[in-house]
Enzyme design. Sequence first.
Site, PDB file in Angstrom:
ATOM      1  CG  ASN A 498      -1.935  -1.083   1.194  1.00 51.63           C
ATOM      2  OD1 ASN A 498      -2.978  -0.950   0.580  1.00 51.63           O
ATOM      3  ND2 ASN A 498      -1.622  -2.206   1.852  1.00 51.63           N
ATOM      4  CD  GLU A 530      -3.402  -3.739  -2.320  1.00 48.82           C
ATOM      5  OE1 GLU A 530      -4.103  -3.169  -1.449  1.00 48.82           O
ATOM      6  OE2 GLU A 530      -3.301  -4.977  -2.397  1.00 48.82           O
ATOM      7  CG  ASP A 560      -7.060  -1.387  -1.147  1.00 51.58           C
ATOM      8  OD1 ASP A 560      -7.901  -2.285  -1.333  1.00 51.58           O
ATOM      9  OD2 ASP A 560      -6.417  -1.259  -0.088  1.00 51.58           O
ATOM     10  CD  GLU A 617      -9.386  -5.173  -0.279  1.00 48.12           C
ATOM     11  OE1 GLU A 617      -8.195  -5.062   0.045  1.00 48.12           O
ATOM     12  OE2 GLU A 617     -10.183  -4.214  -0.286  1.00 48.12           O
TER      13      GLU A 617
END
Length: 680
Positions: A498, A530, A560, A617
């Site tokens: 991330n 991400e 994301d 997710e």
Amino acid sequence: MGSNWLTSAVTAFKTWVAGDSGDPDVALAQYQFIQRQTPFLYMMSLAGGWGLSVTHWSVAPIALTLVVPLLVTAFAVQRIVTVRRRQKETPSHAEILAWQKQAKVLAVVSPAIFSIWVLSLFPYGGPYLQVQVVFTIAVANLVLLFCLIHFRAVALINAFCANTLYFIYFAIAGEHVFTYFALYGIAASMGAFFILNNHYRGFIKLIRTGRDLKRHSEELEHKQDETQKLSDLNYYIANHDHMTGLPNRRCFLLELDQSFRSARQSGEPLSLCVFDLGGLRAINNIYGLNTGDQILLEVVRRLKSKLAPQMFVARIAGDEFALLAVGDEAAFSDVSSFFDELFAESCQLPEASMKLNYAAGIAHLDESVLSPTDLLEHAVYVLQEAKLNRNEPVAVFGPRHSEQMLSHARVTQALQSADIEAELSVAFQPIVDVAHNRITGVECLARWNSPLLGNVPPGEFIPIAERCGVINRLTLVLLRKALEAARHWPADLKLSFNLSASNLSSRGFVQEILDLLESFGFEPGRLHCEVTETSVMWDFKEASRAILALKETGIRLSLDDFGTGYSSLSHVHKLPLDCIKVDRSFVHGIRPDTAGYGIVKSLLALSRDMGIACVVEGVETEEELSVLKSLGTSEVQGYLFSRPLSEADLGRLFTKGMTLSSGTMQSDDPPVALEAAQAG
């Protein structure tokens, strides 16, 4: 030749006599001076004339000692009254020029009347009375010169007419002695005139000096006015937002300081509301700054129309405003209704219309607020909380927030520790291909075990790290640890990592990432960076630059928390994406009759149409997995398969192979929000 010389001489004499009477300032000064002197001149003449009447009462006819003096007196009184009336008026230049012509006529008429009257008494009486007549004439001439010297033309005419009449009269009468007196009087008058002419020049010089001073004063006053106007303009520019006209942050801080001091002294309530326009930055990036500016101006127009008298509003940042209320505890008692009404009407965009959302933080003056800065910090702090809570966009600062601020202060201090690199660690959550129960990648998650604070959740310390400016350092530390662990992974396993808004907007940070990859020999194509829609929209221009730089090296890009931002579809088309990650909020409790079902179905279809991967997710139950499989989901991530693993646990998993079936995690393991475990 002689005629031309004479004409030139006469013209020069006329010019000299007229002096500067054509000058408006001089003409006005002459007018005002003569108006003041005229009553005195007539009074002196009448005093001398009536003195002669009294002394000649017994020897001269009554017509000369009473009738004529009365007529002359009536004429003089009429002139005095006229002059007195004019003294209260300020004539125009044209009226003054007309008065000058009239004064020159009176300069002939007045001495003629007075002289004829006085000389008519000369034949009566003995030598003493005759001397009195001559003495009166001499005094009258001197009074004329002194009273009229500042109007040179009138003074000369008066002196010439009076002295000429006296001289002619005595010359015709054969009075040689008095003729001599008349000649001497003419010479004396001329001498006095030339002496007094110096005073006339001084008078003219004084007028000009006064005019110059006045002009200089007016110019100076004009410059001062211009300077003041410029100063006022500079002050306005320095204290107001150039686009909306609202007070800016600088002006707001001054107003806040003054209101704080006043409220402390008077005990009046003081409340501050800081609110943020949701979606304005996205509108700027999608439709352009001009559209965003028009939306902003419309919001400001509505805001001004709803302001209460005790409120002060300012624009303190691009899409952030502050409302200050003094002396009214109920001013912000129903902020939700205030903003709901403010944004009830949709704003028109080029292709559609939309309703803006908002987030607001409120702080009240109480014993915990020690300074204006404290009040502002409290409002801004709860504003951040309101931004995260979509169901309750208004937050009011209270005791709970005071404790949180103290906790955050401790976290901030601990993040500055020199040993922070040793305190940080990474965990990994597998990404699973559900068709083959095979691990295709792992997401790197941050962990921090502080010797002072214990285990600090990423959802707590990552935002604080962003605010205090250490997020870039932490990101590089975490990436280094992840790459170190990846040395022992299968060569085709991808790493999802991330990046925060600060990472994307920092010039040079991309190069530091590339340097790390090179130092560890990690293939750029295996790294999936991400980013969230929020981080991209924070500074779209710089974020796009960083993303393109990463893509050029072969690094993959994943969006994301897809679907939670402002305009996801536009970002899918604008950004060079390789993967979208569907947010867990659409997955929880998914069934065919839920809204999440249709959203996930649409997003999976979108990813297939665009030829990019899609990871779902937050899969936590077999029921959710079954529905997702029916929709054609290929890759998932969630507690149903595995909780975040340490490097050692992940290594042991790989020794068993790359397969991972559902149910790996026991049912009593508590699920956690994945977005709260991101490393930025």
